[in-house]
Design a protein around this motif. Sequence first.
Motif, PDB file in Angstrom:
ATOM      1  N   GLU A  48       0.841  -1.294   0.076  1.00 51.91           N
ATOM      2  CA  GLU A  48       0.016  -0.057  -0.154  1.00 51.91           C
ATOM      3  C   GLU A  48       1.014   1.330   0.066  1.00 51.91           C
ATOM      4  OE1 GLU A  48      -0.623  -2.787   1.639  1.00 51.91           O
ATOM      5  OE2 GLU A  48      -3.007  -2.874   1.944  1.00 51.91           O
ATOM      6  N   HIS A  49       1.898   1.175   0.769  1.00 50.74           N
ATOM      7  CA  HIS A  49       2.758   2.452   1.021  1.00 50.74           C
ATOM      8  C   HIS A  49       3.598   2.631  -0.392  1.00 50.74           C
ATOM      9  CE1 HIS A  49       2.625   3.842   4.903  1.00 50.74           C
ATOM     10  NE2 HIS A  49       2.400   2.523   5.345  1.00 50.74           N
ATOM     11  N   VAL A  50       4.256   1.436  -1.055  1.00 49.83           N
ATOM     12  CA  VAL A  50       4.879   1.789  -2.263  1.00 49.83           C
ATOM     13  C   VAL A  50       3.916   2.142  -3.447  1.00 49.83           C
ATOM     14  CG1 VAL A  50       6.106   0.477  -3.785  1.00 49.83           C
ATOM     15  CG2 VAL A  50       6.653   0.048  -1.561  1.00 49.83           C
ATOM     16  N   ILE A 139      -4.978  26.613   6.485  1.00 48.34           N
ATOM     17  CA  ILE A 139      -5.714  25.595   5.905  1.00 48.34           C
ATOM     18  C   ILE A 139      -4.985  24.669   4.928  1.00 48.34           C
ATOM     19  CG2 ILE A 139      -7.703  27.211   5.745  1.00 48.34           C
ATOM     20  CD1 ILE A 139      -7.168  27.070   2.552  1.00 48.34           C
ATOM     21  N   ARG A 140      -5.404  23.430   5.019  1.00 49.46           N
ATOM     22  CA  ARG A 140      -4.729  22.361   4.122  1.00 49.46           C
ATOM     23  C   ARG A 140      -4.730  22.785   2.654  1.00 49.46           C
ATOM     24  NH1 ARG A 140      -1.537  19.202   2.871  1.00 49.46           N
ATOM     25  NH2 ARG A 140      -1.418  17.181   3.206  1.00 49.46           N
ATOM     26  N   ASN A 141      -3.778  22.475   1.914  1.00 49.31           N
ATOM     27  CA  ASN A 141      -3.288  23.172   0.802  1.00 49.31           C
ATOM     28  C   ASN A 141      -4.551  22.935  -0.032  1.00 49.31           C
ATOM     29  OD1 ASN A 141      -0.706  23.888   0.456  1.00 49.31           O
ATOM     30  ND2 ASN A 141      -0.129  21.628   0.591  1.00 49.31           N
ATOM     31  N   ASN A 154       7.566  18.772   0.017  1.00 46.44           N
ATOM     32  CA  ASN A 154       7.217  19.932   0.483  1.00 46.44           C
ATOM     33  C   ASN A 154       5.984  19.870   1.498  1.00 46.44           C
ATOM     34  OD1 ASN A 154       6.373  22.615   0.979  1.00 46.44           O
ATOM     35  ND2 ASN A 154       7.111  23.099  -1.207  1.00 46.44           N
ATOM     36  N   TYR A 155       6.519  19.824   2.745  1.00 45.74           N
ATOM     37  CA  TYR A 155       5.590  19.749   3.872  1.00 45.74           C
ATOM     38  C   TYR A 155       5.371  20.859   4.533  1.00 45.74           C
ATOM     39  CZ  TYR A 155       3.319  15.248   4.668  1.00 45.74           C
ATOM     40  OH  TYR A 155       2.419  14.096   4.675  1.00 45.74           O
ATOM     41  N   LEU A 156       5.614  22.162   4.016  1.00 42.78           N
ATOM     42  CA  LEU A 156       5.561  23.448   4.702  1.00 42.78           C
ATOM     43  C   LEU A 156       3.971  23.684   5.060  1.00 42.78           C
ATOM     44  CD1 LEU A 156       7.956  26.050   3.051  1.00 42.78           C
ATOM     45  CD2 LEU A 156       8.065  25.267   5.275  1.00 42.78           C
ATOM     46  N   GLU A 184      -7.864  17.355   7.883  1.00 40.83           N
ATOM     47  CA  GLU A 184      -7.035  16.239   8.543  1.00 40.83           C
ATOM     48  C   GLU A 184      -6.083  17.184   9.642  1.00 40.83           C
ATOM     49  OE1 GLU A 184      -4.231  14.081   6.036  1.00 40.83           O
ATOM     50  OE2 GLU A 184      -3.903  15.798   4.727  1.00 40.83           O
ATOM     51  N   CYS A 185      -5.299  16.284  10.471  1.00 39.28           N
ATOM     52  CA  CYS A 185      -4.457  16.945  11.236  1.00 39.28           C
ATOM     53  C   CYS A 185      -2.880  17.164  10.438  1.00 39.28           C
ATOM     54  CB  CYS A 185      -4.318  16.206  12.608  1.00 39.28           C
ATOM     55  SG  CYS A 185      -5.645  16.587  13.625  1.00 39.28           S
ATOM     56  N   THR A 186      -1.967  17.789  11.204  1.00 37.19           N
ATOM     57  CA  THR A 186      -0.730  18.106  10.474  1.00 37.19           C
ATOM     58  C   THR A 186       0.130  16.812   9.873  1.00 37.19           C
ATOM     59  OG1 THR A 186       0.594  18.041  12.284  1.00 37.19           O
ATOM     60  CG2 THR A 186      -0.484  20.026  11.829  1.00 37.19           C
ATOM     61  N   GLY A 187      -0.065  15.491  10.591  1.00 39.62           N
ATOM     62  CA  GLY A 187       0.347  14.290  10.276  1.00 39.62           C
ATOM     63  C   GLY A 187      -0.523  13.247  10.706  1.00 39.62           C
ATOM     64  N   ASP A 188      -1.909  13.432  10.716  1.00 39.46           N
ATOM     65  CA  ASP A 188      -2.532  12.276  10.866  1.00 39.46           C
ATOM     66  C   ASP A 188      -4.073  12.692  10.455  1.00 39.46           C
ATOM     67  OD1 ASP A 188      -1.000  10.929  12.943  1.00 39.46           O
ATOM     68  OD2 ASP A 188      -1.015  12.870  14.053  1.00 39.46           O
ATOM     69  N   GLY A 210      -4.566   8.092   4.059  1.00 37.98           N
ATOM     70  CA  GLY A 210      -3.845   7.322   4.759  1.00 37.98           C
ATOM     71  C   GLY A 210      -4.023   5.849   4.900  1.00 37.98           C
ATOM     72  N   VAL A 211      -2.673   5.337   4.877  1.00 35.58           N
ATOM     73  CA  VAL A 211      -2.593   3.828   5.029  1.00 35.58           C
ATOM     74  C   VAL A 211      -3.367   3.266   6.223  1.00 35.58           C
ATOM     75  CG1 VAL A 211      -0.969   1.821   5.117  1.00 35.58           C
ATOM     76  CG2 VAL A 211      -0.847   3.556   3.431  1.00 35.58           C
ATOM     77  N   THR A 212      -3.098   3.951   7.443  1.00 35.29           N
ATOM     78  CA  THR A 212      -3.529   3.530   8.715  1.00 35.29           C
ATOM     79  C   THR A 212      -5.079   3.964   8.857  1.00 35.29           C
ATOM     80  OG1 THR A 212      -1.687   4.421   9.509  1.00 35.29           O
ATOM     81  CG2 THR A 212      -3.240   3.800  11.300  1.00 35.29           C
ATOM     82  N   ARG A 213      -5.547   4.903   8.126  1.00 34.23           N
ATOM     83  CA  ARG A 213      -7.027   5.350   7.972  1.00 34.23           C
ATOM     84  C   ARG A 213      -7.754   4.119   7.227  1.00 34.23           C
ATOM     85  NH1 ARG A 213      -9.844   7.154   3.575  1.00 34.23           N
ATOM     86  NH2 ARG A 213     -11.494   8.822   4.025  1.00 34.23           N
ATOM     87  N   LEU A 245      -7.352  10.107  16.138  1.00 30.44           N
ATOM     88  CA  LEU A 245      -6.244  10.245  14.894  1.00 30.44           C
ATOM     89  C   LEU A 245      -5.699   8.903  14.587  1.00 30.44           C
ATOM     90  CD1 LEU A 245      -4.595  13.622  15.891  1.00 30.44           C
ATOM     91  CD2 LEU A 245      -6.918  13.186  14.930  1.00 30.44           C
ATOM     92  N   THR A 246      -5.314   8.694  13.183  1.00 32.09           N
ATOM     93  CA  THR A 246      -4.747   7.592  12.856  1.00 32.09           C
ATOM     94  C   THR A 246      -3.438   7.877  11.895  1.00 32.09           C
ATOM     95  OG1 THR A 246      -5.860   7.424  10.779  1.00 32.09           O
ATOM     96  CG2 THR A 246      -6.806   6.211  12.691  1.00 32.09           C
ATOM     97  N   GLY A 247      -2.439   7.382  12.085  1.00 35.31           N
ATOM     98  CA  GLY A 247      -1.294   7.611  11.305  1.00 35.31           C
ATOM     99  C   GLY A 247      -0.284   6.363  11.753  1.00 35.31           C
ATOM    100  N   THR A 248       0.791   6.202  10.523  1.00 32.73           N
ATOM    101  CA  THR A 248       1.842   5.474  10.690  1.00 32.73           C
ATOM    102  C   THR A 248       2.471   5.345  12.099  1.00 32.73           C
ATOM    103  OG1 THR A 248       1.938   5.120   8.218  1.00 32.73           O
ATOM    104  CG2 THR A 248       4.067   4.401   9.603  1.00 32.73           C
ATOM    105  N   ALA A 249       3.051   6.707  12.460  1.00 33.99           N
ATOM    106  CA  ALA A 249       3.738   6.998  13.658  1.00 33.99           C
ATOM    107  C   ALA A 249       2.813   6.678  14.758  1.00 33.99           C
ATOM    108  CB  ALA A 249       4.330   8.238  13.669  1.00 33.99           C
TER     109      ALA A 249
HETATM  110  N1  PMP Z   1      -2.104  12.978   6.959  1.00 37.62           N
HETATM  111  C1  PMP Z   1      -0.788  13.732   6.989  1.00 37.62           C
HETATM  112  C2  PMP Z   1      -0.724  15.145   6.401  1.00 37.62           C
HETATM  113  C3  PMP Z   1       0.261  12.871   6.925  1.00 37.62           C
HETATM  114  O1  PMP Z   1       1.509  13.178   6.824  1.00 37.62           O
HETATM  115  C4  PMP Z   1       0.131  11.416   7.225  1.00 37.62           C
HETATM  116  C5  PMP Z   1       1.396  10.486   7.656  1.00 37.62           C
HETATM  117  N2  PMP Z   1       1.983  11.061   8.774  1.00 37.62           N
HETATM  118  C6  PMP Z   1      -1.323  10.818   7.531  1.00 37.62           C
HETATM  119  C7  PMP Z   1      -2.414  11.858   7.290  1.00 37.62           C
HETATM  120  C8  PMP Z   1      -1.283   9.610   8.063  1.00 37.62           C
HETATM  121  O2  PMP Z   1      -1.110   8.535   6.889  1.00 37.62           O
HETATM  122  P1  PMP Z   1      -0.507   7.223   7.084  1.00 37.62           P
HETATM  123  O3  PMP Z   1      -1.711   6.377   8.008  1.00 37.62           O
HETATM  124  O4  PMP Z   1      -0.404   6.426   5.807  1.00 37.62           O
HETATM  125  O5  PMP Z   1       0.803   7.323   7.718  1.00 37.62           O
END
Ligand code: PMP
Length: 285
Positions: A48-50, A139-141, A154-156, A184-188, A210-213, A245-249
């Motif tokens: 999924e990630h690839v 706001i999100r891009n 580019n994650y600015l 979404e959140c900044t990384g989730d 998101g893969v975790t989503r 929230l969900t995310g890989t980390a």
């Molecule tokens: N949204 C953003 C903006 C992200 O950067 C990430 C990954 N850290 C996610 C959502 C979660 O995605 P995933 O479950 O694939 O890590």
Amino acid sequence: MPKKIYINGQFLAEADAKISVFDHGLLYGDGVFEGLRIYGGKVFRLEEHVDRLFESAKAIWLELPLSREEICEAINQTVAANELHDGYVRAIVTRGVGTLGLDPRRCSDPQLILIADKIALYPDEYYQNGLEIITVSVIRNHPAALSARIKSLNYLNNILAKIEGIQGGCIEALMLNHKGEVAECTGDNLFLVKEGKVTTPPLDAGILAGVTRAAVLELAEKLGLSATEQVLTKHDIYVADECFLTGTAAEVIPVVQLDSRMIGDGKPGPVTRQLTEAFHQMVRE
Ligand code: PMP
């Protein structure tokens, strides 16, 4: 244990793992990446990630130097070379060395970099007690400017939102889209639970797929919970019973407060706990 970093088919010591200052990945954030998780020596949802890496690359007109199978193989080799049982892999593809101008046609070959390392998790107290987050003004891009589906270097956009969150005392922050809807959140990615029903914004809210989503949506269905994608507003979160929230980390992490409004009873809820447990089981399998 010395880190072995993969660059274009070679394993290098950290001190020797170097990229040109003329690489457009550095000059312009011109490139794509993935963050993957290693559980019990195996990469979670590797394909999924690839696939998402290939989709991100395609969207920015970047041809990857290897096939999907070869990249999967290289990722597995990097995990093995670093003898990691549990950890994290960062896969990066840059546009390559170019001139001091935007034109990607002037760039040499894309650079594939794989870094496997231990993972820094959110402190355990947040999993126990839940996160308090705020809505930030960034706001999100806009999807017509840069699609959030592209996991670009580019994650600015997210970094500016994260800075605003940190300045407001929060380690994660809610981003709305250009229509004022929850993105979404900044990384989730974000989910809420209301009257037993699980909902999350649709991809066309302008979010990363998101893969975790996706894994959590599958788990919710398996557990017989109603799980749908729906346009959400901040109000929906204020009046939700639960939020997470969900995310890989992050995996699955509860949210108990948004903009000083307590969500539900202000404690991680039963559906969040159930999905967290199911997710832990899934990654162990
Ligand atoms: N949204 C953003 C903006 C992200 O950067 C990430 C990954 N850290 C996610 C959502 C979660 O995605 P995933 O479950 O694939 O890590």
